[in-house]
Design a protein around this motif. Structure first.
Motif, PDB file in Angstrom:
ATOM      1  N   SER A  37       4.594  -5.421  10.676  1.00  0.00           N
ATOM      2  CA  SER A  37       4.007  -4.565   9.659  1.00  0.00           C
ATOM      3  C   SER A  37       2.565  -4.964   9.377  1.00  0.00           C
ATOM      4  O   SER A  37       2.217  -6.146   9.371  1.00  0.00           O
ATOM      5  N   ILE A  38       1.711  -3.975   9.158  1.00  0.00           N
ATOM      6  CA  ILE A  38       0.328  -4.243   8.782  1.00  0.00           C
ATOM      7  C   ILE A  38       0.288  -5.027   7.478  1.00  0.00           C
ATOM      8  O   ILE A  38      -0.504  -5.948   7.291  1.00  0.00           O
ATOM      9  N   ALA A  39       1.176  -4.680   6.542  1.00  0.00           N
ATOM     10  CA  ALA A  39       1.197  -5.338   5.242  1.00  0.00           C
ATOM     11  C   ALA A  39       1.538  -6.812   5.369  1.00  0.00           C
ATOM     12  O   ALA A  39       1.119  -7.631   4.553  1.00  0.00           O
ATOM     13  N   ALA A  40       2.293  -7.174   6.398  1.00  0.00           N
ATOM     14  CA  ALA A  40       2.734  -8.557   6.556  1.00  0.00           C
ATOM     15  C   ALA A  40       1.674  -9.444   7.189  1.00  0.00           C
ATOM     16  O   ALA A  40       1.733 -10.660   7.071  1.00  0.00           O
ATOM     17  N   ARG A  41       0.682  -8.834   7.880  1.00  0.00           N
ATOM     18  CA  ARG A  41      -0.278  -9.655   8.614  1.00  0.00           C
ATOM     19  C   ARG A  41      -1.727  -9.361   8.281  1.00  0.00           C
ATOM     20  O   ARG A  41      -2.633  -9.831   8.961  1.00  0.00           O
ATOM     21  N   GLU A  53       8.760  -1.690  -0.096  1.00  0.00           N
ATOM     22  CA  GLU A  53       8.264  -2.973   0.395  1.00  0.00           C
ATOM     23  C   GLU A  53       6.742  -3.049   0.330  1.00  0.00           C
ATOM     24  O   GLU A  53       6.171  -4.129   0.100  1.00  0.00           O
ATOM     25  N   SER A  54       6.063  -1.924   0.523  1.00  0.00           N
ATOM     26  CA  SER A  54       4.598  -1.889   0.534  1.00  0.00           C
ATOM     27  C   SER A  54       3.999  -1.581  -0.829  1.00  0.00           C
ATOM     28  O   SER A  54       2.781  -1.411  -0.944  1.00  0.00           O
ATOM     29  N   GLY A  55       4.845  -1.470  -1.864  1.00  0.00           N
ATOM     30  CA  GLY A  55       4.328  -1.285  -3.210  1.00  0.00           C
ATOM     31  C   GLY A  55       4.074   0.150  -3.621  1.00  0.00           C
ATOM     32  O   GLY A  55       3.384   0.391  -4.620  1.00  0.00           O
ATOM     33  N   PHE A  71      16.128   8.835   8.120  1.00  0.00           N
ATOM     34  CA  PHE A  71      14.673   8.842   8.017  1.00  0.00           C
ATOM     35  C   PHE A  71      14.236   8.614   6.577  1.00  0.00           C
ATOM     36  O   PHE A  71      13.314   7.839   6.302  1.00  0.00           O
ATOM     37  N   ARG A  72      14.895   9.290   5.644  1.00  0.00           N
ATOM     38  CA  ARG A  72      14.556   9.105   4.236  1.00  0.00           C
ATOM     39  C   ARG A  72      14.793   7.664   3.794  1.00  0.00           C
ATOM     40  O   ARG A  72      13.999   7.089   3.032  1.00  0.00           O
ATOM     41  N   ALA A  73      15.865   7.074   4.269  1.00  0.00           N
ATOM     42  CA  ALA A  73      16.173   5.684   3.900  1.00  0.00           C
ATOM     43  C   ALA A  73      15.103   4.731   4.430  1.00  0.00           C
ATOM     44  O   ALA A  73      14.679   3.802   3.725  1.00  0.00           O
ATOM     45  N   ILE A  74      14.658   4.952   5.666  1.00  0.00           N
ATOM     46  CA  ILE A  74      13.626   4.097   6.256  1.00  0.00           C
ATOM     47  C   ILE A  74      12.322   4.208   5.485  1.00  0.00           C
ATOM     48  O   ILE A  74      11.692   3.206   5.135  1.00  0.00           O
ATOM     49  N   VAL A  75      11.892   5.449   5.205  1.00  0.00           N
ATOM     50  CA  VAL A  75      10.642   5.648   4.469  1.00  0.00           C
ATOM     51  C   VAL A  75      10.742   5.041   3.076  1.00  0.00           C
ATOM     52  O   VAL A  75       9.817   4.356   2.610  1.00  0.00           O
ATOM     53  N   GLY A  76      11.858   5.263   2.384  1.00  0.00           N
ATOM     54  CA  GLY A  76      12.027   4.724   1.041  1.00  0.00           C
ATOM     55  C   GLY A  76      11.956   3.206   1.007  1.00  0.00           C
ATOM     56  O   GLY A  76      11.285   2.613   0.151  1.00  0.00           O
ATOM     57  N   ALA A  77      12.642   2.561   1.967  1.00  0.00           N
ATOM     58  CA  ALA A  77      12.658   1.093   2.006  1.00  0.00           C
ATOM     59  C   ALA A  77      11.272   0.540   2.332  1.00  0.00           C
ATOM     60  O   ALA A  77      10.820  -0.428   1.704  1.00  0.00           O
ATOM     61  N   MET A  78      10.582   1.153   3.305  1.00  0.00           N
ATOM     62  CA  MET A  78       9.259   0.658   3.681  1.00  0.00           C
ATOM     63  C   MET A  78       8.236   0.936   2.584  1.00  0.00           C
ATOM     64  O   MET A  78       7.315   0.135   2.375  1.00  0.00           O
ATOM     65  N   ALA A  79       8.372   2.058   1.879  1.00  0.00           N
ATOM     66  CA  ALA A  79       7.460   2.362   0.771  1.00  0.00           C
ATOM     67  C   ALA A  79       7.627   1.346  -0.352  1.00  0.00           C
ATOM     68  O   ALA A  79       6.638   0.844  -0.913  1.00  0.00           O
ATOM     69  N   LEU A 138       3.391   6.087  18.212  1.00  0.00           N
ATOM     70  CA  LEU A 138       4.453   7.082  18.274  1.00  0.00           C
ATOM     71  C   LEU A 138       5.796   6.511  17.841  1.00  0.00           C
ATOM     72  O   LEU A 138       6.726   7.263  17.578  1.00  0.00           O
ATOM     73  N   TYR A 139       5.912   5.186  17.799  1.00  0.00           N
ATOM     74  CA  TYR A 139       7.135   4.544  17.325  1.00  0.00           C
ATOM     75  C   TYR A 139       7.260   4.798  15.821  1.00  0.00           C
ATOM     76  O   TYR A 139       6.328   4.579  15.048  1.00  0.00           O
ATOM     77  N   LEU A 140       8.422   5.283  15.396  1.00  0.00           N
ATOM     78  CA  LEU A 140       8.617   5.788  14.034  1.00  0.00           C
ATOM     79  C   LEU A 140       8.222   4.779  12.962  1.00  0.00           C
ATOM     80  O   LEU A 140       7.403   5.069  12.079  1.00  0.00           O
ATOM     81  N   ARG A 141       8.776   3.579  13.012  1.00  0.00           N
ATOM     82  CA  ARG A 141       8.500   2.589  11.977  1.00  0.00           C
ATOM     83  C   ARG A 141       7.032   2.177  11.965  1.00  0.00           C
ATOM     84  O   ARG A 141       6.444   1.953  10.897  1.00  0.00           O
ATOM     85  N   SER A 142       6.425   2.068  13.134  1.00  0.00           N
ATOM     86  CA  SER A 142       5.010   1.704  13.197  1.00  0.00           C
ATOM     87  C   SER A 142       4.137   2.790  12.585  1.00  0.00           C
ATOM     88  O   SER A 142       3.157   2.495  11.889  1.00  0.00           O
ATOM     89  N   ALA A 143       4.469   4.054  12.842  1.00  0.00           N
ATOM     90  CA  ALA A 143       3.697   5.153  12.271  1.00  0.00           C
ATOM     91  C   ALA A 143       3.819   5.179  10.749  1.00  0.00           C
ATOM     92  O   ALA A 143       2.832   5.409  10.037  1.00  0.00           O
ATOM     93  N   ILE A 144       5.029   4.942  10.243  1.00  0.00           N
ATOM     94  CA  ILE A 144       5.232   4.880   8.793  1.00  0.00           C
ATOM     95  C   ILE A 144       4.430   3.727   8.203  1.00  0.00           C
ATOM     96  O   ILE A 144       3.790   3.850   7.147  1.00  0.00           O
ATOM     97  N   ASP A 145       4.429   2.600   8.892  1.00  0.00           N
ATOM     98  CA  ASP A 145       3.687   1.430   8.443  1.00  0.00           C
ATOM     99  C   ASP A 145       2.195   1.727   8.356  1.00  0.00           C
ATOM    100  O   ASP A 145       1.518   1.353   7.387  1.00  0.00           O
ATOM    101  N   VAL A 146       1.658   2.402   9.372  1.00  0.00           N
ATOM    102  CA  VAL A 146       0.241   2.775   9.362  1.00  0.00           C
ATOM    103  C   VAL A 146      -0.056   3.726   8.200  1.00  0.00           C
ATOM    104  O   VAL A 146      -1.065   3.596   7.505  1.00  0.00           O
ATOM    105  N   ALA A 147       0.832   4.697   7.981  1.00  0.00           N
ATOM    106  CA  ALA A 147       0.631   5.651   6.882  1.00  0.00           C
ATOM    107  C   ALA A 147       0.595   4.947   5.526  1.00  0.00           C
ATOM    108  O   ALA A 147      -0.199   5.296   4.653  1.00  0.00           O
TER     109      ALA A 147
END
Length: 524
Positions: free
Chosen positions: A212-216, A255-257, A245-253, A329-338
């Protein structure tokens, strides 16, 4: 990697090690229970001996996927992963294949089991037999490929096809060892167990997913205080499992504040503009859009000029804007960038023409051959095989008839050309990574125009070579122009497209670049 995932990997590795250990004891001590099973390998070798063609094919497989062949395949895979910035996946692949090779060699020498006495005499193997090196290396490599397919291939049909081909390849190599009589069946089984077991052991400690960008990275400075309100616009047909998909976005959001996201779904009647307007009015600090190029275009056009950044989650076939912005194009990486990337101001292009309402595009517009490709794509085939559907349509449209076009750049005098296609681009790379407009950038305030006129079928070959080499030569085959405003007039009704979507026949298309109009999230 979560503790549960690590425990599952360790459990799988322990099971493979246990089964391998049982086989190792049985074949090096009292292996009477397995004698009858191992002797069956002679029948397979005898059957293969009856056909010289089969033996020739088996020997090719033996050489191709031996130590040298697998080393080359591993190096190519690791290099490809590094180029695609999947460094941890590359590390995992290198560690697994190296550990498998060393473990196979060491255990062979330690146990010292002789080869079957019925093996094929040509290329006779005189080293030890247990476990099979071919089986261990291909088993490990197949496990890595299956992992990569599960992680990075979204389309279910392609993922299943890839996994099926991978498993089939591994079984073929294992069968090759038996048909040539190089190994006992227990050697092949043990080798496969070793390769897969080492893979799971490494997977427990090396997470192949991008970090994750937030982690590094240090947090970006905020120009103003934000409540970090997140709105998500989703084209529901573009993801396999909306709930997941909603669960992944919610958890990553979380985590990123970011706040708990609000959700809106596009429809056939409203492909994104209405949702984007509601997100802006509600005071969203970031709008995340997940869909194909059409959905992304609609949302971006509505949010242009609002100062609200757009995070793109590419889920279509082309994903042209995401590719040109280096959004993964990898889903989690794109969400992380967003969620954690940086904002970049890019150009928006206003476009219109006869028979269409004024609208916008982000990547490209075109008239002629390129639009005929988009128009000829079968949607059912596209759903099954993805971008390959464009290749099929392109082959059918190669000899799209040349047309007479008048092109005006800015306030210059119009010029007349013969062309099979005219493309107006806001970026450099189009479908399949083709560098059709190598000098174009998405934030330079100008549009790049390319006029292609291959006179004969074979003329496509030098055209493709020049495009791939990013040649700067300009002539009748490839002509290039630049300007902030472009107007194209064709002599006959011609197919037209915007960002890969067909917009029907017409004789006119105009485009105007609006500099720095939109904020998008890109990797830091």
């Amino acid at each position: 990697m979560t503790p549960a995932s690590r425990n599952r990997s360790l459990g799988s590795a322990a099971l493979a090690a246990l089964l391998f250990g049982i086989l190792a004891i049985l074949v090096t001590r009292d292996r009477a229970p397995l004698d009858r099973f191992d002797v069956e390998g002679r029948r397979l070798e005898d059957w293969a001996d009856d056909s010289s063609f089969v033996v020739d094919v088996l020997r090719i497989i033996e050489v191709a996927f031996g130590t040298v062949g697998m080393a080359i395949l591993t190096a190519l895979l690791v290099l490809a992963l590094v180029v695609r910035r999947q460094r941890w996946a590359a590390v995992l692949a290198a560690v697994v294949m190296l550990a498998t090779s060393l473990a196979t060699t060491g255990i062979k020498r330690w146990l010292g089991r002789d080869r079957p006495d019925w093996q094929d005499t040509l290329g006779l193997h005189e080293n030890f037999s247990f476990p099979s090196g071919h089986a261990s290396s291909t088993g490990a490599f197949a496990a890595i490929l299956v992992m990569l397919l599960v992680l990075f291939v979204r389309r279910t049909s392609l993922r299943r096809l890839g996994i099926g081909l991978t498993v089939g390849w591994w079984l073929l190599v294992c069968l090759d060892r038996l048909l040539l009589g190089r190994h006992f069946p227990t050697d092949v089984i043990a080798g496969s167990l070793m390769g897969v077991g080492i893979f799971f052991l490494a997977l427990a400690f090396i997470d192949p997913r991008p970090r994750s960008i937030a982690a590094r990275a240090e947090p970006l400075p905020e120009v103003y205080a934000s409540q970090r309100r997140l709105a998500v616009i989703l084209n529901p047909i573009k993801v396999e499992d909306v709930g997941q998909f909603r669960a992944i976005v919610g958890a990553m959001a979380e985590e990123s504040g970011w706040s708990e996201p609000t959700w809106q779904y596009t429809t056939i009647e409203d492909p994104g503009r209405g949702m984007a307007e509601r997100a802006a009015v509600s005071g969203a600090d970031l709008v995340m859009v997940c869909g194909g190029d059409g959905t992304v275009r609609e949302v971006c056009a509505e949010l242009a000029g609002t100062g609200i950044p757009v995070g793109i989650i590419p889920a279509g076939t082309g994903n042209l804007l995401a590719r040109n912005l280096d959004v993964p194009l990898y889903l989690r990486s794109a969400i992380d960038v967003a969620l954690n990337g940086q904002d970049r101001a890019i150009d928006l292009v206003k476009v219109g023409g006869d028979g269409i309402e004024d609208t916008h595009f982000m990547v490209m517009a075109g008239m002629g051959f390129d639009a005929a490709i988009m128009e000829g794509v079968n949607e059912q085939i596209k759903k099954r095989i993805g971008w390959v559907a464009y290749v099929v349509s392109g082959l059918r449209s190669l000899m799209f008839p040349a047309m007479k076009v008048e092109i005006q750049i800015d306030d210059d005098e119009p010029t007349v050309h013969r062309a099979r296609t005219v493309v107006v681009g806001n970026v450099g790379f189009l479908q399949a990574g083709m560098p059709l407009l190598p000098d174009a950038t998405i934030d330079d305030g100008v549009l790049d125009v390319v006029i292609l006129h291959p006179k004969q079928f074979l003329s496509w070959i030098p055209l493709a070579v020049r495009v791939l080499r990013k040649s700067a030569v300009v002539d009748e085959l490839i002509d290039r122009r630049t300007g902030a405003r472009v107007r194209i007039k064709a002599s006959v009704d011609t197919p037209r497209q915007l960002d890969g979507d067909s917009i029907g026949l017409g004789r006119e298309l105009w485009a105007e670049c609006i500099h720095g109009r939109l904020l998008v999230r890109v990797p830091r």
